[in-house]
Motif scaffolding. Structure first.
Motif, PDB file in Angstrom:
ATOM      1  N   ILE A 282     -77.492  -5.677  94.568  1.00 28.92           N
ATOM      2  CA  ILE A 282     -76.134  -6.184  94.812  1.00 28.92           C
ATOM      3  C   ILE A 282     -75.152  -5.226  94.131  1.00 28.92           C
ATOM      4  O   ILE A 282     -75.268  -4.960  92.928  1.00 28.92           O
ATOM      5  N   PRO A 283     -74.188  -4.647  94.867  1.00 29.30           N
ATOM      6  CA  PRO A 283     -73.291  -3.658  94.264  1.00 29.30           C
ATOM      7  C   PRO A 283     -72.283  -4.306  93.317  1.00 29.30           C
ATOM      8  O   PRO A 283     -71.991  -5.510  93.437  1.00 29.30           O
ATOM      9  N   PRO A 284     -71.715  -3.544  92.382  1.00 29.53           N
ATOM     10  CA  PRO A 284     -70.687  -4.095  91.477  1.00 29.53           C
ATOM     11  C   PRO A 284     -69.500  -4.619  92.292  1.00 29.53           C
ATOM     12  O   PRO A 284     -69.174  -4.058  93.338  1.00 29.53           O
ATOM     13  N   SER A 285     -68.880  -5.676  91.768  1.00 31.47           N
ATOM     14  CA  SER A 285     -67.734  -6.253  92.490  1.00 31.47           C
ATOM     15  C   SER A 285     -66.414  -5.886  91.845  1.00 31.47           C
ATOM     16  O   SER A 285     -65.357  -6.138  92.417  1.00 31.47           O
ATOM     17  N   GLY A 286     -66.478  -5.319  90.636  1.00 28.56           N
ATOM     18  CA  GLY A 286     -65.244  -4.965  89.938  1.00 28.56           C
ATOM     19  C   GLY A 286     -64.573  -6.159  89.279  1.00 28.56           C
ATOM     20  O   GLY A 286     -63.514  -6.028  88.669  1.00 28.56           O
ATOM     21  N   ILE A 287     -65.168  -7.346  89.392  1.00 33.56           N
ATOM     22  CA  ILE A 287     -64.558  -8.549  88.792  1.00 33.56           C
ATOM     23  C   ILE A 287     -65.121  -8.716  87.381  1.00 33.56           C
ATOM     24  O   ILE A 287     -66.338  -8.775  87.187  1.00 33.56           O
ATOM     25  N   LYS A 288     -64.225  -8.728  86.393  1.00 31.66           N
ATOM     26  CA  LYS A 288     -64.636  -8.828  84.989  1.00 31.66           C
ATOM     27  C   LYS A 288     -64.245 -10.205  84.441  1.00 31.66           C
ATOM     28  O   LYS A 288     -63.153 -10.702  84.744  1.00 31.66           O
ATOM     29  N   VAL A 289     -65.127 -10.786  83.616  1.00 29.02           N
ATOM     30  CA  VAL A 289     -64.813 -12.102  83.042  1.00 29.02           C
ATOM     31  C   VAL A 289     -64.472 -11.963  81.563  1.00 29.02           C
ATOM     32  O   VAL A 289     -64.807 -10.957  80.921  1.00 29.02           O
ATOM     33  N   ASN A 290     -63.829 -12.987  81.048  1.00 30.90           N
ATOM     34  CA  ASN A 290     -63.516 -13.046  79.611  1.00 30.90           C
ATOM     35  C   ASN A 290     -64.812 -13.212  78.820  1.00 30.90           C
ATOM     36  O   ASN A 290     -65.862 -13.502  79.379  1.00 30.90           O
ATOM     37  N   GLY A 291     -64.699 -13.096  77.529  1.00 35.82           N
ATOM     38  CA  GLY A 291     -65.850 -13.412  76.674  1.00 35.82           C
ATOM     39  C   GLY A 291     -66.542 -12.173  76.148  1.00 35.82           C
ATOM     40  O   GLY A 291     -66.111 -11.034  76.374  1.00 35.82           O
ATOM     41  N   ARG A 292     -67.600 -12.408  75.433  1.00 33.30           N
ATOM     42  CA  ARG A 292     -68.353 -11.335  74.772  1.00 33.30           C
ATOM     43  C   ARG A 292     -69.624 -11.072  75.564  1.00 33.30           C
ATOM     44  O   ARG A 292     -70.421 -11.986  75.789  1.00 33.30           O
ATOM     45  N   ARG A 293     -69.787  -9.810  75.997  1.00 31.87           N
ATOM     46  CA  ARG A 293     -70.960  -9.475  76.804  1.00 31.87           C
ATOM     47  C   ARG A 293     -72.177  -9.411  75.891  1.00 31.87           C
ATOM     48  O   ARG A 293     -72.186  -8.686  74.896  1.00 31.87           O
ATOM     49  N   SER A 294     -73.183 -10.175  76.227  1.00 35.75           N
ATOM     50  CA  SER A 294     -74.423 -10.149  75.441  1.00 35.75           C
ATOM     51  C   SER A 294     -75.344  -9.087  76.008  1.00 35.75           C
ATOM     52  O   SER A 294     -75.633  -8.071  75.378  1.00 35.75           O
ATOM     53  N   THR A 295     -75.788  -9.275  77.226  1.00 32.50           N
ATOM     54  CA  THR A 295     -76.604  -8.303  77.949  1.00 32.50           C
ATOM     55  C   THR A 295     -76.029  -8.266  79.363  1.00 32.50           C
ATOM     56  O   THR A 295     -75.177  -9.102  79.702  1.00 32.50           O
ATOM     57  N   PRO A 296     -76.440  -7.334  80.215  1.00 26.99           N
ATOM     58  CA  PRO A 296     -75.796  -7.243  81.536  1.00 26.99           C
ATOM     59  C   PRO A 296     -75.764  -8.578  82.282  1.00 26.99           C
ATOM     60  O   PRO A 296     -76.792  -9.242  82.454  1.00 26.99           O
ATOM     61  N   GLY A 297     -74.537  -8.964  82.677  1.00 27.73           N
ATOM     62  CA  GLY A 297     -74.368 -10.189  83.465  1.00 27.73           C
ATOM     63  C   GLY A 297     -74.460 -11.469  82.690  1.00 27.73           C
ATOM     64  O   GLY A 297     -74.511 -12.555  83.273  1.00 27.73           O
ATOM     65  N   ARG A 298     -74.455 -11.375  81.345  1.00 29.07           N
ATOM     66  CA  ARG A 298     -74.559 -12.583  80.509  1.00 29.07           C
ATOM     67  C   ARG A 298     -73.455 -12.533  79.462  1.00 29.07           C
ATOM     68  O   ARG A 298     -73.425 -11.615  78.643  1.00 29.07           O
ATOM     69  N   TYR A 299     -72.556 -13.508  79.488  1.00 30.99           N
ATOM     70  CA  TYR A 299     -71.375 -13.512  78.619  1.00 30.99           C
ATOM     71  C   TYR A 299     -71.331 -14.769  77.747  1.00 30.99           C
ATOM     72  O   TYR A 299     -71.586 -15.877  78.238  1.00 30.99           O
ATOM     73  N   PHE A 300     -70.999 -14.556  76.475  1.00 30.99           N
ATOM     74  CA  PHE A 300     -70.790 -15.675  75.547  1.00 30.99           C
ATOM     75  C   PHE A 300     -69.281 -15.909  75.401  1.00 30.99           C
ATOM     76  O   PHE A 300     -68.488 -14.990  75.610  1.00 30.99           O
TER      77      PHE A 300
END
Ligand code: SF4
Length: 505
Positions: A282-300
């Motif tokens: 699945i290609p990157p979508s360029g959409i970034k979320v708030n929070g602290r990135r733990s590992t790829p695709g997983r945010y705290f």
């Protein structure tokens, strides 16, 4: 069964008054079943309501509870005969277990337990020591299946204005409370102890109790029922954290949507960045979320905890979006935002101005969101009683209590509560936990010391009981218990999900 099992046991000839108390002047009976030592006038009950004075005799107000197996197709019917009693034609009496519910308590503890019952079970002479224990050291652990944030860890939990416990470490998909314990029962004000005891009693007897969390929510807890949080009945337990939800459903979303964000207070998942998305190219979508990135695709910490989306305080799901990289994103791409229960979900399309606009969710996506819901188990409250039976209660079982502890630890002596299986903690003492929904109804009582009264049974081979220093002179046969108490006893059907308490486990 050998005849000496039933030969003139010491308790057999004694009335309940003689066993659990004493007669005093003016028809008063003294109850010795707990440290309160109530003096009960004729026609009245003691402070806990468990004993009364009936025509000058101390009487247990609740019946003894027997758990009985009912015969099923294919069961062999074996006539009961204990060698001492006449067979009464009852074919299933040796499939009866005398629970400690309604059995009474002996105090001080060196007195033998109220019932020490011998049963010939599958050819083995077995003894079950039966007593209602008085637990000053006890509490409940409550598991509330919800992704909602009920309150911060260690926050105080109140009932009727009194502090009765605290929020403890949340577990996967559930919030956890720890209530009671000796500090609340005995360490605070008299009122705190009384309300704590009342709260524990109601919860253990499967009543509904409203709890308020300091700085958080109010929740109505009832064992085996859905929690009601701030007036709203919770429906679903989450399928997993946000990352796990991505892991479970990535393949089903693939080809139907360009990116998915699963909003979760703990771990929010982003499909295009997540390993599951990478494996599916699945290609990157360029959409970034708030929070602290733990590992790829997983945010705290994507938002504050709350009662909004996924246990966060988010009401508008787009508030989770930090940025859209216009060098990567492309107009027309689609985005699903959902929670880990699927109860909240929205579908968006990126317009030519690189703004996300809510659009109708395609049927293929709705199907997967619905499947998240299907995979969520119903939200329930679980109430687990925890108590320490490693103290003086053991003296009612054996003259050398440490031997009992050791035999329990070696699984030579089985512990049950109301005939239900218990978990025994490793380490010192006999610290037990039991799911109250696996016990007969109204298994618990209280005494105003304050403490909870809970049934406890120890089952072991008779020769081992002798080796442990058991009160051999007080053993009575199951037959004689049935003859003396069987008619008035409450007979509950055995709960088939429980192991039969006499069965070797
Ligand atoms: S509180 Fe109950 S158990 Fe304790 S002495 Fe009074 S009647 Fe007996």
């Amino acid at each position: 069964m050998s005849p000496e099992n039933t030969s003139d046991p010491k308790n057999a000839a004694l009335s309940m008054t003689e066993r659990f108390g004493a007669r005093e002047a003016d028809g008063i009976v003294r109850c010795d079943a707990c440290p309160v030592l109530c003096r009960i006038r004729p026609g009245k009950s003691g402070a806990c309501g468990r004993y009364s004075n009936s025509e000058g005799e101390l009487t247990r107000t609740d019946p003894l509870v027997l758990v009985q197996k009912t015969l099923e197709d294919g069961d062999t019917m074996i006539p009961f005969n204990d060698g001492a009693s006449e067979w009464d034609g009852n074919l299933i009496r040796n499939e009866t277990f005398v629970t400690a519910i309604g059995s009474g308590t002996t105090y001080p503890d060196y007195k033998p337990a109220p019932f020490i019952v011998s049963t010939d079970y599958k050819g083995l002479d077995t003894v079950t020591v039966v007593s209602e224990g008085i637990f000053s050291y006890c509490g409940v652990k409550i598991k509330i299946d919800t992704d909602k944030h009920l309150g911060h860890e260690t926050s105080a939990v109140y009932c009727k204005g009194e502090r009765v416990g605290h929020v403890t470490t949340g577990e996967y998909g559930s919030q956890m409370l720890s209530l009671g314990g000796v500090n609340h029962l005995t360490g605070g004000s008299k009122k705190e102890g009384r309300i704590t005891c009342e709260t524990l009693l109601a919860l253990c007897n499967r009543g509904a109790v409203e709890l308020t969390i300091d700085g958080g929510s109010s929740v109505i807890v009832e064992a085996g029922k859905a929690p009601i949080i701030d007036g709203v009945k919770e429906q679903r337990m989450r399928v997993g954290c946000g990352s796990a939800t991505i892991g479970i459903f990535a393949q089903q979303w693939h080809g139907h949507v360009d990116d998915v964000i699963v909003v979760d207070e703990h771990i929010t998942g982003v499909l295009s960045e997540h390993q599951a998305g990478k494996c599916l190219n699945i290609p990157p979508s360029g959409i970034k979320v708030n929070g602290r990135r733990s590992t790829p695709g997983r945010y705290f910490n994507v938002a504050n905890p709350g009662l909004g989306w996924g246990g966060t305080d988010i009401v508008d799901p787009l508030s989770i979006i930090k940025d859209i990289d216009q060098n990567v994103a492309r107009p027309g791409q689609t985005l699903l935002l959902t929670t880990t229960t699927g109860e909240e979900s929205s579908f968006f399309t990126l317009n030519n101005d690189y703004q996300l606009v809510q659009t109708e969710m395609p049927a293929e996506i709705s199907k997967v969101v619905n499947r998240i819901g299907e995979n969520c188990e119903p939200s329930l409250c679980s109430v687990i009683f925890i108590g320490g039976a490693g103290g003086s209660l053991r003296a009612g079982v054996t003259e050398n209590p440490v031997k009992l502890t050791r035999s329990v630890k070696q699984s030579l002596t089985r512990v049950s509560m109301g005939g239900s299986p218990v978990y025994i903690w490793p380490g010192g003492g006999i610290t037990i936990m039991v799911d109250v929904t696996r016990m007969p109804t109204n298994s618990f009582g209280y005494v105003p010391t304050p403490a909870i009264v809970a049934p406890i049974e120890f089952t072991l081979p008779k020769d081992l009981y002798q080796e442990l220093g058991g009160h051999m002179d007080y053993i009575v046969s199951l037959g004689s218990v049935m003859e003396q108490f069987g008619e008035d006893a409450r007979k509950d059907n055995w709960i088939p999900a429980n192991p039969w308490p006499l069965e070797k486990q």
